[in-house]
Each structure stands twice: as C-alpha cells, then as structure tokens.
Design a protein around this motif. Structure first.
Motif, short mmCIF file in Angstrom:
data_model
loop_
_atom_site.label_atom_id
_atom_site.label_comp_id
_atom_site.label_asym_id
_atom_site.label_seq_id
_atom_site.Cartn_x
_atom_site.Cartn_y
_atom_site.Cartn_z
N ALA A 467 0.83 -1.21 0.00
CA ALA A 467 0.00 0.00 0.00
C ALA A 467 0.86 1.26 0.00
O ALA A 467 0.56 2.24 -0.67
CB ALA A 467 -0.93 0.00 1.20
N ARG A 468 1.94 1.25 0.76
CA ARG A 468 2.80 2.43 0.85
C ARG A 468 3.54 2.67 -0.46
O ARG A 468 3.79 3.81 -0.84
CB ARG A 468 3.79 2.27 2.00
CG ARG A 468 3.12 2.31 3.37
CD ARG A 468 4.17 2.54 4.46
NE ARG A 468 5.09 1.42 4.57
CZ ARG A 468 4.89 0.37 5.34
NH1 ARG A 468 3.78 0.28 6.06
NH2 ARG A 468 5.78 -0.60 5.42
N VAL A 469 3.90 1.61 -1.16
CA VAL A 469 4.68 1.74 -2.39
C VAL A 469 3.80 2.07 -3.59
O VAL A 469 4.13 2.93 -4.39
CB VAL A 469 5.47 0.44 -2.65
CG1 VAL A 469 6.15 0.49 -4.01
CG2 VAL A 469 6.52 0.24 -1.56
N THR A 470 2.65 1.41 -3.71
CA THR A 470 1.84 1.52 -4.92
C THR A 470 0.63 2.42 -4.78
O THR A 470 -0.07 2.67 -5.75
CB THR A 470 1.32 0.13 -5.35
OG1 THR A 470 0.43 -0.36 -4.32
CG2 THR A 470 2.47 -0.84 -5.54
N ASN A 471 0.34 2.90 -3.57
CA ASN A 471 -0.84 3.72 -3.32
C ASN A 471 -2.13 2.95 -3.57
O ASN A 471 -3.14 3.53 -3.97
CB ASN A 471 -0.80 4.99 -4.18
CG ASN A 471 -1.74 6.07 -3.65
OD1 ASN A 471 -1.94 6.19 -2.44
ND2 ASN A 471 -2.32 6.83 -4.55
N ILE A 472 -2.09 1.63 -3.34
CA ILE A 472 -3.27 0.78 -3.51
C ILE A 472 -3.77 0.33 -2.14
O ILE A 472 -2.98 -0.08 -1.28
CB ILE A 472 -2.95 -0.45 -4.38
CG1 ILE A 472 -2.80 -0.03 -5.84
CG2 ILE A 472 -4.02 -1.53 -4.26
CD1 ILE A 472 -2.38 -1.15 -6.76
N GLU A 473 -5.07 0.39 -1.94
CA GLU A 473 -5.65 -0.14 -0.70
C GLU A 473 -5.59 -1.66 -0.76
O GLU A 473 -6.12 -2.28 -1.68
CB GLU A 473 -7.11 0.29 -0.57
CG GLU A 473 -7.32 1.74 -0.26
CD GLU A 473 -8.78 2.03 0.01
OE1 GLU A 473 -9.15 2.20 1.18
OE2 GLU A 473 -9.56 2.06 -0.96
N THR A 474 -4.98 -2.26 0.23
CA THR A 474 -4.81 -3.71 0.20
C THR A 474 -6.04 -4.47 0.65
O THR A 474 -6.26 -5.60 0.23
CB THR A 474 -3.64 -4.14 1.10
OG1 THR A 474 -3.95 -3.78 2.45
CG2 THR A 474 -2.34 -3.47 0.67
N GLY A 475 -6.82 -3.89 1.55
CA GLY A 475 -7.94 -4.62 2.10
C GLY A 475 -7.55 -5.55 3.24
O GLY A 475 -8.38 -6.28 3.77
N TYR A 476 -6.28 -5.54 3.64
CA TYR A 476 -5.83 -6.39 4.74
C TYR A 476 -6.31 -5.78 6.06
O TYR A 476 -6.18 -4.57 6.28
CB TYR A 476 -4.32 -6.51 4.77
CG TYR A 476 -3.65 -6.87 3.47
CD1 TYR A 476 -4.35 -7.52 2.45
CD2 TYR A 476 -2.31 -6.57 3.26
CE1 TYR A 476 -3.72 -7.85 1.27
CE2 TYR A 476 -1.67 -6.90 2.07
CZ TYR A 476 -2.39 -7.54 1.07
OH TYR A 476 -1.76 -7.86 -0.09
N SER A 477 -6.84 -6.59 6.93
CA SER A 477 -7.35 -6.10 8.20
C SER A 477 -7.29 -7.22 9.23
O SER A 477 -7.45 -8.40 8.91
CB SER A 477 -8.79 -5.62 8.06
OG SER A 477 -9.35 -5.28 9.32
N THR A 478 -7.07 -6.84 10.48
CA THR A 478 -7.09 -7.82 11.57
C THR A 478 -8.51 -8.14 11.99
O THR A 478 -8.72 -9.03 12.84
CB THR A 478 -6.30 -7.29 12.78
OG1 THR A 478 -6.85 -6.03 13.16
CG2 THR A 478 -4.83 -7.12 12.43
N GLU A 479 -9.48 -7.47 11.40
CA GLU A 479 -10.89 -7.73 11.69
C GLU A 479 -11.52 -8.45 10.50
O GLU A 479 -11.17 -8.17 9.35
CB GLU A 479 -11.64 -6.42 11.94
CG GLU A 479 -11.12 -5.61 13.11
CD GLU A 479 -11.35 -6.32 14.43
OE1 GLU A 479 -12.37 -7.05 14.55
OE2 GLU A 479 -10.51 -6.16 15.34
N PRO A 480 -12.47 -9.37 10.73
CA PRO A 480 -13.18 -9.98 9.61
C PRO A 480 -13.99 -8.92 8.86
O PRO A 480 -14.50 -7.97 9.47
CB PRO A 480 -14.09 -11.00 10.28
CG PRO A 480 -14.22 -10.54 11.69
CD PRO A 480 -12.94 -9.86 12.03
#
Length: 518
Positions: A467-480
């Motif tokens: 995300a920091r490199v490409t400016n893309i939201e990854t959608g990774y989250s510690t919450e379901p």
C-alpha cells in the motif's frame, strides 16, 4: 464433469442461500459445439476492470477489443483467482488454486518450473485431444528443474514439458532478468559471443546497476526498486550478464510476440489449435513501440493499452483473412487488477486524469478488494455465442479448464483440474446461474470468498508495504470483513451486522481449504 457444489452447500445447511449450478450435460450445450473449434486465450497483464472502452474506460481507445465484445459476450462479474500474476496463471492452467501449493507466489526470473511435467495442464488436455498447442508471450511460471541453477546457454525444461508443442516466451516479466525470449527451451537469437549469466543474489563484477548509474537509464527510470541490471536503458529486478544480440528491446516486445502468434495461426490453419497468447502489456516497464508511444494523454500506460488493443486486432484480422473466425473461440481477460506506479517513473499516477483503471471497484493489483481480482472477460465464438451480450453472472477463471474440456469433449485424468467446474454454458451465455462462490487470493495470501450477494475477507496480520509503495488499498485487516456486493465499492463492513453470514462463508472457505472444491 459432474458438479458437486450442491452437496457441499447442503451439507453446510446453506443450500437455500447459494444456488447450485446445473451440470452442462443437463443443459445440452455440448450438442451444439463442433468437436474441434480453435481456441485462443488472450491474457493481458495488470489490465484493470475499467481500462477498456467497452468497460467504461475513458483514457485509451480500444476499438479492436470493442469489436470483439460486440461480436460476443462481455462479463461484468468475472474473477481471476489471485491479485498477482504467477498464482493467477498457475490456477488457470492447472485448474487448481495456487494457494494449495507452495512456491506459487510472484516468481523470480530464475525460478524453477512451478508447474511440474507430471501435473496435467490445460495444454496437455488440448494436445491429447488432437490440438496443436502454443504458449507465446509472458510466462512467469518458472523454467528449468531448480531455481537459480539454470544454464541459460543450453536447452531448458520449459513449457514444452507441460503440454505446449511450441513456445516463445519471456521467463518472467519484462521488469525481471533474463531479458531474452526462450523459444522451445532455447534462448532465441542466442549470441555465443555473449554467454548469459543470471543471479538474484549478487551483482556481476563490472556490470553497471541502475541504482549507481542513473545516467544509463536513458529509456525509463525507476521510482522504487527496479534498480539492478540495466537492459535497453531500463533498470530491472535481478542481475544479468551477457545476452548480446539476444537481448530484447522493450519497444519491440509486442511486435515480436504478435508476429510469432500470427505465424503459429498460419501454420496451423488446417488443424485445430490452442494458442495461449500472454502479453506483457500493460505491466511495467511500460515502453511501447514508437508507433504508440507519446500518443495518449495518460502517457506510457495509456500507450500500452492501445498497443495491447493493436495486438488483439492483428489476431482478429488474421483469423478473418484465413476464414477461421467462425470456428474460433476467443477469450480475452487479464491476470489481475491494475496498478499505476509499480516501480517506474512513467507518470502513470500523475497522468491518469479522470480514467479509473479499476472502474468503480475498490483496490487494485495485490489487493483483497474487488479491484484486485475482478477483471475484464470477453468471449467471442460466432458459431455459438450471441453477439453484443452483457452478462453479470458470477464466473471465475479457475473454470476455464473444465469448461474447455467440455468444449472439445476431452476426458480428464482422475484428480486433475481439481478446483475447476464445467461452466461452459455460462461462458457461452446460455445459462445465467451464478457460480455459488469464487475464491480470491491477495498478494499476502489473504483469501476472500465471494458469492453473488456477499463477500467475506478473512483476517490478515501481514504488513501493508504494498500500500505504501503503490498507493493501492490492500484490504488487509485484523478484523473480519463482510461486504454487501450490491455496493461494489466495498465501503461498509457489515460483519458485525450479519454474524450468521460471516459464519456460513467462513465454513464454506474452511471446507474448500480442507477438502477441496469437488
């Protein structure tokens, strides 16, 4: 192949929520199909859901692809299996989800063969059914028996060993060494005066690197990474020595692979053929031929989209000339979603304007959101497919294997294409029953399960460097996460509002992971 999804869903007590898909034998579509239609699979690289005019793209003219869509069916809810290249290609060619097998992450240029010769592939299926088969363009599935131990100056185990009669391929992608084409296991235009050495561990003495010699980057400079070997005035990932006359020029890659594809079609005009045509466009480094370069307001990325459209047009024109169009099935799609700045200073981010590479979707390449895996998919087969049709049926590239098997009446060995379902009727637009679920894999291995109505993204505890490199939201989250897919932007996490749906989707995903799809 009989589909067993109904048994899976009823066993979980949710058969009433997710509809089963009837087997193709029940729909009798196979009776309408000639036993040996030619098949061309056009696979773009990093082409987003919103990049094409026929998908609402505004940044680049794609008249040839528009015509392909007008002559066939355009899917608005089609999915690659992964948000990155290697796992998508592995899954598509084997009918097995890449996350089931170690070593299927983004491959280095000197990776060993990821699909092993003993594994039954889509190419094997076509070849065993009397087809002549070819892989032309980007490969990115490894070459040679072991990683890092290839002798690039001698014949290599290659695509020929997994069912392709002919191959003219790049070992990985254009941003990775070695920057040479491999034709039938040997370096094309091999130059004995410049033997090839490749390493992903340490540089070769005396060879300049992009990070130390920016003045040598006369074609394209890097924005992050891509600062190792310099080939054709462009920095790469990995180190390389030699190559001489065999080294490619990036501006000629599209012309080269298209020429070889056209030759293959001409040579096999009287025989059934399967052509896997995988372009480097629109992957970085984007440096199209001068015919296209500097012509698009979006800069090099826009130029690359136009160049890709030209390649498609060349194939279509040749089929017309040879009288093969009516009996040729063309599928056009992409391996994953789009990315703008992916390591080169090509101004893709700055010049994108109002164009939306992922369309209305959230995320992009690498991401667990829809922009990572929902891709353009167009099917043209004039004998069968209705012209100008648009379908929102939920489909996945994992099913091409079993669907092609039905198309050509192939019998698959037991255990092959274990995650692939026969969905030919969907690809032909004859049936609108959605796939009960599709599985999506983000670059950090986060899995999502997507039905027509809902999408569940499992929890992730991995870093978000992408995300920091490409400016893309990854959608990774510690919450379901749970999203109502009537809202394609995936903005509102409804997991806490619908715990029963979260639980049911978790159970399906666990069952697939543990027991397989069938």
């Amino acid at each position: 192949m009989t589909i067993k999804k109904k048994d899976i869903l009823i066993g979980l007590g949710i058969g009433s929520i997710f509809l089963p898909v009837p087997s193709l034998s029940q729909q009798k579509n196979s009776e309408e199909v000639k036993p040996t239609p030619n098949v061309i699979l056009i696979y773009a690289d990093d082409l987003g859901y919103g990049d094409l005019e026929c998908y609402g793209g505004s940044g680049a003219a794609t008249p040839n692809i528009n015509r392909l869509a007008q002559n066939g069916i355009r899917f608005t809810n089609a999915h690659a299996t992964a948000a990155t290249s290697t796992p998508s290609r592995y899954s598509m060619l084997t009918g097995e989800y890449a996350w089931r097998k170690k070593g299927t992450d983004i491959a280095a240029g000197n990776a060993g063969m990821i699909i092993r010769p003993e594994q039954y592939t889509m190419a094997d299926m076509f070849k065993n059914s009397g087809y002549t088969t070819a892989a032309i363009g980007k490969w990115h599935l490894g070459l040679g028996d072991k990683s890092g131990e290839q002798d690039w100056n001698a014949p290599l185990p290659t695509a020929l060993d997994i069912g392709f009669d002919y191959s003219y391929i790049m070992a990985a992608t254009a941003d990775r060494v070695p920057c040479v084409f491999i034709e039938n296991g040997k370096v094309a235009n091999y130059d004995p005066s410049a033997p090839i050495e490749v390493s992903y561990q340490k540089p070769f003495e005396g060879e300049p690197l992009g990070k130390n010699h920016p003045e040598l980057l006369y074609n394209l400079k890097h924005s992050n990474g891509h600062d190792m070997a310099i080939i054709n005035g462009i920095g790469r990932i990995g180190y390389m020595k030699g190559g001489g006359k065999a080294l490619w020029k990036d501006e000629n890659i599209a012309d080269s692979i298209t020429t070889h594809a056209l030759n293959f079609i001409r040579e096999n005009k009287n025989n059934p053929f399967f052509l896997y045509f995988a372009t480097n466009d629109v992957h970085v480094p984007r440096f199209p031929h001068d015919r296209f370069r500097g012509k698009n307001p979006m800069g090099l990325r826009g130029d690359a989209i136009v160049q890709f459209d030209w390649c498609v047009g060349q194939l279509m024109e040749e089929l017309d000339k040879l009288g093969l169009t009516q009996n040729t099935m063309i599928i056009l799609s992409s391996d994953n979603g789009p990315v703008l700045d992916d390591g080169y200073a090509d101004q893709a981010q700055e010049l994108v304007g109002n164009h939306k590479p992922a369309g209305p979707l959230r995320g992009g390449k690498y991401s667990a959101f829809e922009g990572g895996t929902r891709i353009p998919a167009i099917v043209s087969y004039p004998t069968i497919v209705e012209k100008g049709k648009i379908s929102d049926v939920l489909v996945s590239q994992i099913d091409w294997f079993a669907s092609f098997a039905t198309l050509i009446h192939a019998i698959l060995p037991k255990g092959s294409a274990s995650d692939s379902f026969d969905m030919l009727s969907n690809w032909f637009g004859k049936d609108n029953t959605d796939r009960p679920w599709v599985i999506e894999q983000a670059s950090d291995h986060t899995l999502s399960i997507r039905t027509k109505d809902w999408k569940y993204i499992e929890t992730s505890f991995n870093p978000v460097k992408v995300a920091r490199v490409t400016n893309i939201e990854t959608g990774y989250s510690t919450e379901p996460q749970l999203y109502d897919m009537k809202e394609s932007t995936e903005q509102t996490n409804k997991a806490s509002l619908h715990p029963e749906i979260v639980f049911k989707l978790q159970q399906i995903l666990k069952k697939i992971q543990k027991q397989g799809s069938h």
